[in-house]
Each structure stands twice: as structure tokens, then as C-alpha cells.
Design an enzyme around this catalytic site. Structure first.
Site, short mmCIF file in Angstrom:
data_model
loop_
_atom_site.label_atom_id
_atom_site.label_comp_id
_atom_site.label_asym_id
_atom_site.label_seq_id
_atom_site.Cartn_x
_atom_site.Cartn_y
_atom_site.Cartn_z
N GLY A 184 -22.33 -69.41 13.79
CA GLY A 184 -23.30 -68.79 12.88
C GLY A 184 -24.64 -68.56 13.57
O GLY A 184 -25.69 -68.60 12.93
N GLY B 75 -27.19 -65.82 12.30
CA GLY B 75 -27.80 -65.96 10.97
C GLY B 75 -29.25 -66.40 11.00
O GLY B 75 -29.83 -66.60 12.07
N ILE C 205 -14.69 -69.04 12.22
CA ILE C 205 -14.35 -70.46 12.03
C ILE C 205 -13.15 -70.65 11.10
O ILE C 205 -12.55 -71.72 11.08
CB ILE C 205 -15.56 -71.32 11.57
CG1 ILE C 205 -16.09 -70.87 10.21
CG2 ILE C 205 -16.65 -71.34 12.62
CD1 ILE C 205 -17.00 -71.92 9.55
N TYR D 195 -21.01 -72.26 -3.98
CA TYR D 195 -21.72 -72.71 -2.77
C TYR D 195 -22.03 -74.21 -2.88
O TYR D 195 -21.77 -74.98 -1.96
CB TYR D 195 -23.01 -71.89 -2.63
CG TYR D 195 -23.93 -72.28 -1.50
CD1 TYR D 195 -23.53 -72.18 -0.18
CD2 TYR D 195 -25.24 -72.72 -1.78
CE1 TYR D 195 -24.41 -72.52 0.85
CE2 TYR D 195 -26.11 -73.04 -0.75
CZ TYR D 195 -25.69 -72.94 0.56
OH TYR D 195 -26.56 -73.27 1.58
N LYS E 285 -20.66 -77.33 -0.72
CA LYS E 285 -21.57 -78.20 0.04
C LYS E 285 -21.33 -79.67 -0.30
O LYS E 285 -21.40 -80.54 0.58
CB LYS E 285 -23.03 -77.80 -0.20
CG LYS E 285 -23.42 -76.49 0.49
CD LYS E 285 -23.40 -76.66 2.00
CE LYS E 285 -23.51 -75.37 2.75
NZ LYS E 285 -23.28 -75.49 4.19
N ILE F 57 -35.32 -71.91 3.07
CA ILE F 57 -35.95 -71.83 4.40
C ILE F 57 -36.65 -70.48 4.55
O ILE F 57 -36.05 -69.43 4.34
CB ILE F 57 -34.90 -72.01 5.52
CG1 ILE F 57 -34.11 -73.33 5.36
CG2 ILE F 57 -35.56 -71.94 6.89
CD1 ILE F 57 -34.93 -74.61 5.47
C1 AKB Z 1 -29.52 -70.46 -0.77
O1 AKB Z 1 -30.45 -70.01 -1.47
O2 AKB Z 1 -28.33 -70.29 -1.03
C2 AKB Z 1 -29.89 -71.27 0.44
C3 AKB Z 1 -29.92 -72.73 0.15
C4 AKB Z 1 -31.03 -73.31 -0.64
O3 AKB Z 1 -29.05 -73.45 0.56
N1 AKB Z 1 -31.14 -70.83 0.95
#
Ligand code: AKB
Length: 322
Positions: free
Chosen positions: A13, A16, A59, A148, A152, A178
Site C-alpha cells: 500500500g 496510498g 495482498i 471497515y 479492523k 490523518i
Molecule cells: C477513514 O476515515 O476511514 C480513515 C480512518 C479513520 O481509519 N481515515
């Protein structure tokens, strides 16, 4: 230095938002030839291409990772390849495949090739509506409502499992949003905090996709890179946690961010038109307790809202106005 001590790092990655800057920082620290940048499809920047080795891998296809691990004698992996929250809600299957099946391949290969260390980023997306929103503790309810977030949480548990059962040294951080000026983020719910700067510089206006009072934990890229490298350098005997460190640098609302930008660009106007990403942002904490990271490996951020905004505007002005 013995051969085993020499780091040969693979960054998955690397094209990115975080991967691109992390690769350059790792090349600076360990030498250009010792850091292999990899991407799946997106064309890498000239900076990445000209400063060290680059290969295309996927991956989710184990053999493509295995090939470069053998070819470059890799002993450390930073797995920055991921599908972020907003894209993940549009394509949950892809999100699971990359973030979990891909990660599984990375762990398996790391184990088979006796790697010294693997870095796997997690996110504030592991939290959900039932988690305390303010100063979210290290140990708390993990019931995310996005694919997501689900991936995680599973990734953190999988990493801790590989550490406990197979003794594979896996480490990871729960990144907040970020903010950076080099590579745009790839489809997360915190992307507005980056887009707003580009639009303020280019067009003096921005329509924000979350409400003015939406407050989230954030971090400027130099701190994100520092955290990602410092955790990997940390003495393992001090680590009580491995794959799930809470991490933050600042918290602000979208309105407070717009006001900060106005201090530098008085004519800047921000409007608010929430879309589906509002629901995602609403399920995340507004501030984070990262005392475990402070205690176990000395985490301390350098940038607050005002220092970050000042630097972002300086860099983007240089790029777009001069
Ligand atoms: C997202 O917004 O999906 C990412 C995160 C906070 O993991 N920037």
C-alpha cells in the site's frame, strides 16, 4: 551488523496516503534499497519510483506477495494496504477481502518466512455507538457499525492471536483521521479534513460532507509517521498491548477546522451538506485516551490544530499559488 539485524522492509500500500510518506521516511532511516515499495494498480509517484525499488503486488493473491518477499529477502512488513470506511460501505465484500483475507496472507507469509516484525494499522473505526465518545479508553466496547470497523477489529484480534500463539511480533495503532499534503486519502469518512485545505487554497470555498459540529480525533502526517516508526522500534518487553494502541494528537469539529483555516484565508467559506459519511463519523469517538501508547512506548505528538493548519497551508500555497 549481522545479516539478521539488517532490515529489509516491504511496504504494502505504498502508493496510498500514509504508505507514500511512510516509505520515504523508512528509506531515509534504513537506506533506499532496503525499503521495497509496493502497490496494486495505481501508478506510483516519480518520488517513490526514483528513490528505491517498486513492485506491483496484490495482498489478496498470496503468491504475488510471496514472490517479492523471496526476491528481496524481506524481514519486516508494513501492511498499509486497506479499503477505508466510506469505500468499504459501498463495497463491503472488497473491504473484507483486502482488509482480512489480504491481512491473513501477510501474517502467514510473515510466519513462514520467519519475519522479525509486522506493522498493521487499525483505526478509530473499531469503536461504535456503544463506546464512550469522550476520551475513549484503551479497553472498551468494540462494536463497530461499518464493514471497515468490523475488519479492523478482526485484524487487531488476528494480529494478537499470531503474537500469542505463533510468537510473530505484530504491532499496530488505531489511527485517527490523518491529515496530509502529499497524497490524498482514499475514501474515508475523515477525508473532509484534508479536502477542505485543498479547496480553501484553490477555490476559497468548500462544501463539507459532515455537519459543522462533528468532532473527531485527528493527526498530522509527520506525527503519524513518527508513531508508526516509534512503535516498531519499541522494546517489546515494555509492550502490554500489541495491535490495538489508541492514538491521537488533537480533536476538533469541522467548524473549528474551518475557523482555523479562515485565520489564514479570511475569504474562505465553508458550507455543510452531510451525506452517508455523517453516519460513519457519528459512530466514532470525538476524543481518545492514548495513555497506554504514552506509557508503553513514549508516544507524544508534536502538532496541534494550529501548528498543523499553518503547515498545511504553507505547503499547499507553495504548490498551488507560487
Ligand atoms: C477513514 O476515515 O476511514 C480513515 C480512518 C479513520 O481509519 N481515515
Amino acid at each position: 551488523m549481522s545479516k539478521r539485524d539488517m532490515k529489509k522492509i516491504l511496504v504494502a500500500g505504498a502508493v496510498g496516503q500514509i504508505g507514500s510518506e511512510l516509505t520515504m521516511a523508512l528509506r531515509e532511516k534504513f537506506g533506499n534499497d532496503n525499503v521495497l515499495a509496493t502497490g496494486r494498480k495505481t501508478k506510483p509517484s516519480e518520488t517513490l519510483l526514483n528513490s528505491g525499488p517498486f513492485e506491483f503486488i496484490d495482498i489478496t493473491k498470496k503468491e504475488t506477495v510471496e514472490k517479492v518477499v523471496k526476491d528481496y529477502d524481506i524481514d519486516t512488513i508494513y501492511n498499509m494496504a486497506a479499503i477505508l470506511s466510506a469505500v468499504g460501505e459501498k463495497n463491503p465484500q472488497l473491504c473484507w477481502n483486502v482488509n482480512i483475507n489480504g491481512l491473513y496472507n501477510i501474517f502467514d507469509i510473515a510466519l513462514e518466512h520467519k519475519m522479525t516484525r509486522v506493522f498493521v494499522p487499525s483505526s478509530i473505526a473499531v469503536f461504535g455507538h456503544e463506546t464512550p465518545k469522550e476520551n475513549t479508553p484503551q479497553e472498551t466496547v468494540l462494536k463497530p457499525t461499518t464493514m471497515y470497523g468490523v475488519s479492523k477489529v478482526a485484524g487487531e484480534l488476528l494480529g494478537d492471536y499470531y503474537f500469542k500463539i505463533f510468537n510473530l511480533d505484530v504491532r499496530g495503532l488505531r489511527y485517527p483521521g490523518i491529515i496530509s499534503s502529499e497524497t490524498l486519502p482514499g475514501g474515508g469518512a475523515t477525508d473532509y479534513a484534508v479536502e477542505i485545505f485543498y479547496e480553501a487554497i484553490k477555490n476559497k470555498k468548500y462544501t463539507c460532507f459532515v455537519k459543522e459540529d462533528t468532532t473527531l480525533p485527528m493527526m498530522y502526517m509527520p506525527d503519524c509517521i513518527k508513531a508508526s516508526i516509534d512503535l516498531m522500534d519499541a522494546d517489546i518487553s515494555r509492550l502490554k498491548h500489541h495491535c490495538d494502541f489508541n492514538l491521537t494528537a488533537m480533536s476538533f469539529s469541522a467548524g473549528e477546522l474551518a475557523d482555523e483555516i479562515k485565520k489564514h484565508i479570511p475569504e474562505f467559506e465553508c458550507k455543510y451538506k452531510p451525506d452517508f459519511r455523517q453516519d460513519i463519523a457519528d459512530s466514532w469517538p470525538s476524543s481518545i485516551d492514548d495513555s497506554a501508547a504514552q506509557k508503553e512506548w513514549g508516544w507524544k505528538p508534536e502538532y496541534d490544530l494550529s501548528a498543523m493548519a499553518k503547515d498545511m497551508i504553507k505547503v499547499l500555497r507553495k504548490r498551488y499559488e507560487e
